[in-house]
Design an enzyme around this catalytic site. Sequence first.
Site, mmCIF file in Angstrom:
data_model
loop_
_atom_site.group_PDB
_atom_site.id
_atom_site.type_symbol
_atom_site.label_atom_id
_atom_site.label_comp_id
_atom_site.label_asym_id
_atom_site.label_seq_id
_atom_site.Cartn_x
_atom_site.Cartn_y
_atom_site.Cartn_z
ATOM 1 N N GLU A 268 34.227 4.568 43.406
ATOM 2 C CA GLU A 268 35.688 4.536 43.259
ATOM 3 C C GLU A 268 36.372 5.808 43.411
ATOM 4 O O GLU A 268 35.849 6.837 42.878
ATOM 5 C CB GLU A 268 36.036 4.361 41.565
ATOM 6 C CG GLU A 268 36.850 3.424 40.864
ATOM 7 C CD GLU A 268 36.856 3.850 39.600
ATOM 8 O OE1 GLU A 268 37.729 4.489 39.047
ATOM 9 O OE2 GLU A 268 36.065 3.018 38.778
ATOM 10 N N ASP B 157 44.917 9.575 31.855
ATOM 11 C CA ASP B 157 43.573 10.428 32.043
ATOM 12 C C ASP B 157 43.431 11.339 31.124
ATOM 13 O O ASP B 157 44.550 12.012 30.577
ATOM 14 C CB ASP B 157 43.252 10.989 33.535
ATOM 15 C CG ASP B 157 42.912 9.855 34.373
ATOM 16 O OD1 ASP B 157 42.073 9.247 34.435
ATOM 17 O OD2 ASP B 157 43.849 9.825 35.460
#
Lengths: 398, 254
Positions: B44, B55
């Site tokens: 990824e 995040d």
Amino acid sequence: MDPDERGHFGPFGGRFVPEALIAALDELDIHYRKAMADPTFLSEFDRMLRQYAGTPSLLYDATRLSEQAGARILLKREDLNHTGAHKVRNVLGQALLTKRMGKHRVIAETGAGQHGVASATAAAYLDLECIVYMGELDTQRQALNVARMKMLGATVIPVTNGSRTLKDAINEALRDWVTNVDSTHYLLGTVAGPHPFPVMVRDFVRGIGVEAREQCHELTGALPDAVAACVGGGSNAIGLFHAFIPDETVRLYGFEGGGDGVETGRHSASLSGGSRGVLHGARTFIMQDEDGQTIESHSISAGLDYPSVGPEHAWLHDQKRAVYEAVTDTEAMDAFALLCRTEGIIPALESAHALAGALRIVPKLKAELGREPVIIVNLSGRGDKDMHTAGDYFGLLS
Amino acid sequence: MTTAKAFTKGRPALVGYLPTGFPTVAGAKEAIAAMVASGVDIVEVGLPYSDPVIDGPVIQRASEQALANGVRTRDVFDTVAAVAGQGVPIVVMTYWNPVERYGVDAFARDLANAGGSGLITPDLIPDEAGEWLAASDEHDLDRIFLVSPSSTDDRIAMTTSHCRGFVYATAVMGVTGARESTSTAAPTLVSRVKGVTNLPVGVGLGVRNGAQVREIAAYADAVIVGSALVSALAESGTAGVAALTQELRSGLPA
């Protein structure tokens, strides 16, 4: 105008958020729709606005200013509301909705601290726990507002990542919300963000325009020729505009933070100096670089210093129903001084942008109408909070 | 190459995340190559973004550093191309605005040309994804949408019906970042997802060691690791990434 049921104003708005938030947004949407159709909720909201916030705010015929301006200027005195700005309308609506949803904790983001103070106020009034996220840089610039929030019982969390300003405070509030969504309502401070925030916040502040429209009729016997407001995220502007959107003869003017001038790149004019994009949960106009990374905004007014704008404004701009122009720091400070001297009113720096823009459009309107125009200017907040900036700017602090 | 290939090994897959441009564009390529050599089944590649709302601090800091170093959207294609062709599918994880700004179809085209397999889109839900659904069909790319413990059954069914390749299950309500213990909500979520789709289900958010990998591999088809690898890279460089990948891989059957 109303968005579709998923919150789209034409190509703008919608929901660009992690899936984890969708359930909470759906829940909020359902509760908000039910509340707005429930006479009990509406009468309680109305009671709070009248008895606690002090609305309807005056529509003041500013005669000395009007003489200088060459137009009849009517000031919508939102600066006289409790907490000193239009924002109290939104926070009371959302705080009441929070109680109705059975949640006990609210989180809020704040730039200059005004929405933080308003949220802390509503939380104290309705007995909710209140957490305010504020960029570390802003906590230093607005230490007094941090103290006000703490006095009102809120917890202020300085945000130390990114540019350490409003947009990072919003990111942090979204992160908190993803984590604590069961107990927590995100008391968003403007008509931005994912659906239903833009339409819900608008409905809580649209009383500004409803009142002004009626008051203008009483004062002048007619509708105004134009209404003017400053635009950061855009809540006071949509609050004033919304009731006038069907009135085709009424021109809608939004004035953005032009900073040093749009051509310098140092501004916060998302509509007049930005481009289409997605930020903080909605598609709208934003300030971004070639790669879609957010550009830091600049304005002397902290409340306008935001690189995005509510999606309904993007739509009104796209449809050309409203006109958006940038007002520079210098123009705003000139208007700030003028209002102080002619009317004995110290406006918020944000509102000074609306006034400066209104003064600018007078000759154009006069030419179009063949007479002196009638312009309603939203005096969205009072200037006490800005005295340090103004004192510095005008060399009054020795 | 589609990500389906990674799910034909008779055991759950290990998915490793690193952002492009961190610590530098060249450094990220090297670290990703080490991750591949040490046993991840799917790579990824993150595209750094100025406002990464899902995040936690580790990936935020890495994104900030990559952007401060001048990383560009086009670097993600360059990074994908550098590690493509080694038999390991590569997907890009990106917030939506950089894709929209680049042009959705152009982004899909350039990703496919670089050898990428698809996109993970943390802030794009299928409801808003019309353009991406068309572009991913056109360029034969996988589309990995997220499901969450708070998703209703209806939304899980709708979301998975738009997924191709695999489904990304966020195991905890919260932002990315390594945690001491994984979530109790995850097994329930995976079984709900498996009730409505035959696609493989990957579980992410919070994994940092082989024991957690083993625990998740008992009920999921893929174990997704991000922040822990970024931390390893920040603290111990490429060698740290290799060591952690091997440790994570030890949680899976050979």
